[in-house]
Design an enzyme around this catalytic site. Structure first.
Site, mmCIF file in Angstrom:
data_model
loop_
_atom_site.group_PDB
_atom_site.id
_atom_site.type_symbol
_atom_site.label_atom_id
_atom_site.label_comp_id
_atom_site.label_asym_id
_atom_site.label_seq_id
_atom_site.Cartn_x
_atom_site.Cartn_y
_atom_site.Cartn_z
ATOM 1 N N MET A 226 -51.571 -10.001 49.958
ATOM 2 C CA MET A 226 -51.740 -10.752 51.435
ATOM 3 C C MET A 226 -52.114 -12.087 51.352
ATOM 4 O O MET A 226 -53.490 -12.443 51.769
ATOM 5 C CB MET A 226 -52.836 -9.725 52.098
ATOM 6 C CG MET A 226 -52.534 -8.330 51.910
ATOM 7 S SD MET A 226 -50.697 -7.938 52.736
ATOM 8 C CE MET A 226 -51.223 -7.851 54.228
ATOM 9 N N HIS A 227 -51.488 -13.017 51.204
ATOM 10 C CA HIS A 227 -51.722 -14.529 51.189
ATOM 11 C C HIS A 227 -50.549 -15.347 51.250
ATOM 12 O O HIS A 227 -49.571 -15.030 50.658
ATOM 13 C CB HIS A 227 -52.349 -14.941 49.907
ATOM 14 C CG HIS A 227 -52.618 -16.381 49.982
ATOM 15 N ND1 HIS A 227 -53.520 -17.005 50.467
ATOM 16 C CD2 HIS A 227 -51.730 -17.323 48.951
ATOM 17 C CE1 HIS A 227 -53.279 -18.282 50.304
ATOM 18 N NE2 HIS A 227 -52.321 -18.597 49.389
ATOM 19 N N ASN B 153 -40.549 -10.573 47.849
ATOM 20 C CA ASN B 153 -41.807 -9.928 48.573
ATOM 21 C C ASN B 153 -41.050 -8.558 48.977
ATOM 22 O O ASN B 153 -39.821 -8.707 49.425
ATOM 23 C CB ASN B 153 -42.120 -10.965 49.909
ATOM 24 C CG ASN B 153 -43.161 -10.257 50.639
ATOM 25 O OD1 ASN B 153 -43.969 -9.775 49.909
ATOM 26 N ND2 ASN B 153 -43.122 -10.129 51.742
ATOM 27 N N ASP C 94 -42.609 -13.210 55.736
ATOM 28 C CA ASP C 94 -41.788 -12.107 56.007
ATOM 29 C C ASP C 94 -40.342 -12.513 56.163
ATOM 30 O O ASP C 94 -39.805 -11.669 57.028
ATOM 31 C CB ASP C 94 -42.329 -10.972 56.677
ATOM 32 C CG ASP C 94 -43.733 -10.292 56.320
ATOM 33 O OD1 ASP C 94 -44.465 -10.147 56.791
ATOM 34 O OD2 ASP C 94 -43.804 -10.518 54.902
ATOM 35 N N LEU D 37 -47.815 -17.867 50.790
ATOM 36 C CA LEU D 37 -47.882 -18.856 49.725
ATOM 37 C C LEU D 37 -47.062 -20.145 50.210
ATOM 38 O O LEU D 37 -46.039 -19.982 50.932
ATOM 39 C CB LEU D 37 -46.981 -18.305 48.631
ATOM 40 C CG LEU D 37 -47.782 -17.162 47.692
ATOM 41 C CD1 LEU D 37 -46.448 -16.655 46.829
ATOM 42 C CD2 LEU D 37 -48.917 -17.745 46.972
ATOM 43 N N HIS E 205 -41.666 -6.025 52.281
ATOM 44 C CA HIS E 205 -42.004 -5.831 53.507
ATOM 45 C C HIS E 205 -41.879 -4.597 54.145
ATOM 46 O O HIS E 205 -40.576 -4.320 54.125
ATOM 47 C CB HIS E 205 -41.945 -7.041 54.316
ATOM 48 C CG HIS E 205 -42.409 -7.115 55.473
ATOM 49 N ND1 HIS E 205 -43.722 -7.117 55.773
ATOM 50 C CD2 HIS E 205 -42.006 -6.950 56.872
ATOM 51 C CE1 HIS E 205 -44.405 -7.261 56.974
ATOM 52 N NE2 HIS E 205 -43.061 -6.864 57.693
ATOM 53 N N SER F 192 -49.673 0.714 44.858
ATOM 54 C CA SER F 192 -48.944 1.733 44.516
ATOM 55 C C SER F 192 -47.358 1.369 44.170
ATOM 56 O O SER F 192 -46.735 2.165 43.692
ATOM 57 C CB SER F 192 -48.809 2.616 45.886
ATOM 58 O OG SER F 192 -48.229 2.237 47.003
ATOM 59 N N ASN F 193 -47.190 0.223 44.983
ATOM 60 C CA ASN F 193 -45.718 -0.317 44.495
ATOM 61 C C ASN F 193 -45.870 -0.915 43.119
ATOM 62 O O ASN F 193 -44.924 -0.916 42.294
ATOM 63 C CB ASN F 193 -45.390 -1.605 45.578
ATOM 64 C CG ASN F 193 -44.786 -0.698 46.608
ATOM 65 O OD1 ASN F 193 -43.815 -0.388 46.924
ATOM 66 N ND2 ASN F 193 -45.856 -0.847 47.631
ATOM 67 N N GLU G 61 -40.452 2.475 49.744
ATOM 68 C CA GLU G 61 -40.677 1.305 49.117
ATOM 69 C C GLU G 61 -40.810 1.351 47.800
ATOM 70 O O GLU G 61 -40.112 0.283 47.015
ATOM 71 C CB GLU G 61 -42.131 0.669 49.595
ATOM 72 C CG GLU G 61 -42.315 0.235 50.998
ATOM 73 C CD GLU G 61 -43.712 -0.380 51.174
ATOM 74 O OE1 GLU G 61 -43.558 -1.355 51.770
ATOM 75 O OE2 GLU G 61 -44.589 0.323 50.826
HETATM 76 C C1 GRF Z 1 -46.808 -2.200 51.206
HETATM 77 O O1 GRF Z 1 -46.597 -1.551 52.496
HETATM 78 C C2 GRF Z 1 -46.161 -3.599 51.270
HETATM 79 O O2 GRF Z 1 -44.997 -3.521 51.724
HETATM 80 C C3 GRF Z 1 -47.058 -4.393 52.038
HETATM 81 O O3 GRF Z 1 -48.435 -4.004 51.695
HETATM 82 C C4 GRF Z 1 -48.424 -2.636 51.084
HETATM 83 C C5 GRF Z 1 -49.163 -2.611 49.729
HETATM 84 O O4 GRF Z 1 -49.037 -1.313 49.190
HETATM 85 N N1 GRF Z 1 -46.928 -5.809 51.985
HETATM 86 P P1 GRF Z 1 -49.485 -1.114 47.880
HETATM 87 O O5 GRF Z 1 -50.768 -1.920 47.747
HETATM 88 O O6 GRF Z 1 -48.580 -1.424 46.871
HETATM 89 O O7 GRF Z 1 -49.995 0.338 47.828
#
Ligand code: GRF
Length: 195
Positions: free
Chosen positions: A94-95, A111, A153, A97, A113, A13-14, A182
């Site tokens: 989700m890894h 990043n 983070d 680096l 968070h 979604s971001n 976000e």
């Molecule tokens: C977001 O809340 C981001 O801050 C976190 O993982 C989520 C990813 O959301 N690290 P999306 O995949 O962008 O919807």
């Protein structure tokens, strides 16, 4: 125009917020690649629908072949480098680096968070903030965008936004409010960097 490579692992979604912002001219940048370490990341579909090149690069095959995370990170960096990005955006990647990746892009990896600096590093940050609020330990939470260092983070903060938590909130209410914040903050932060 700045070239962005976006690294994702999930829904995206971001990523979608960035795609929409670049399409309407709210963000003067071009997303040149979307990279995922998960094949089933819905963000890959979002990228394909926006005609953005995608790369699926799983860690699992590396580990099964006896290679290290550092070897994976170094090869990932070389793959990303081929798209000649100016900025790497970790949006739900989700890894963690290692320097084997980060050293290829000094000061160019940021990043997002879902917590404020120094709070709730790692996974499930929104849920942990919600539970801390229930225990009366915090009054609000927030979102941050920061430069990436080889620590989860952490790293120099680029932008933050406070997010209120209300007594009547469900976790889902808070998640919705956090994701909306976000989407706005990530676009603003990148616009500030690429202006
Ligand atoms: C977001 O809340 C981001 O801050 C976190 O993982 C989520 C990813 O959301 N690290 P999306 O995949 O962008 O919807």
């Amino acid at each position: 125009m700045k070239r962005l490579a976006v690294l994702i692992s999930g829904n995206g979604s971001n990523l979608q917020a960035l795609i929409d912002a670049t399409q309407v001219g709210e963000l003067e940048a071009k997303i040149v690649a979307v990279v995922s370490n998960r094949r089933d990341a819905y963000g890959l579909i979002r990228a394909e629908q926006a005609n953005i090149p995608t790369l699926y690069f799983p860690l699992k095959t590396y580990l099964e072949a006896g290679h290290s995370r550092e070897a994976y990170d170094a090869d990932l960096a070389k793959m990303v480098l081929a798209y000649q990005p100016d900025l790497m955006i970790l949006a739900g990647w989700m890894h963690v680096l290692s320097p084997a990746f980060l050293d290829y892009f000094p000061g160019r990896v940021l990043n997002l968070h879902p917590a404020l600096p120094g709070q709730f590093a790692g996974t499930h940050a929104i849920q942990r903030a919600y539970e801390a609020f229930q225990r009366g330990e915090i009054e609000h939470t927030g979102v941050m965008v920061h430069w990436v260092i080889p620590e989860i983070d952490a790293g120099p903060v680029i932008a933050t936004a406070n997010v209120p938590i209300y007594t009547m909130d469900s976790l889902a209410d808070l998640e919705t409010r956090m994701h909306a914040t976000e989407h706005r903050l990530l676009v603003e932060a990148i616009r500030g960097i690429t202006a």
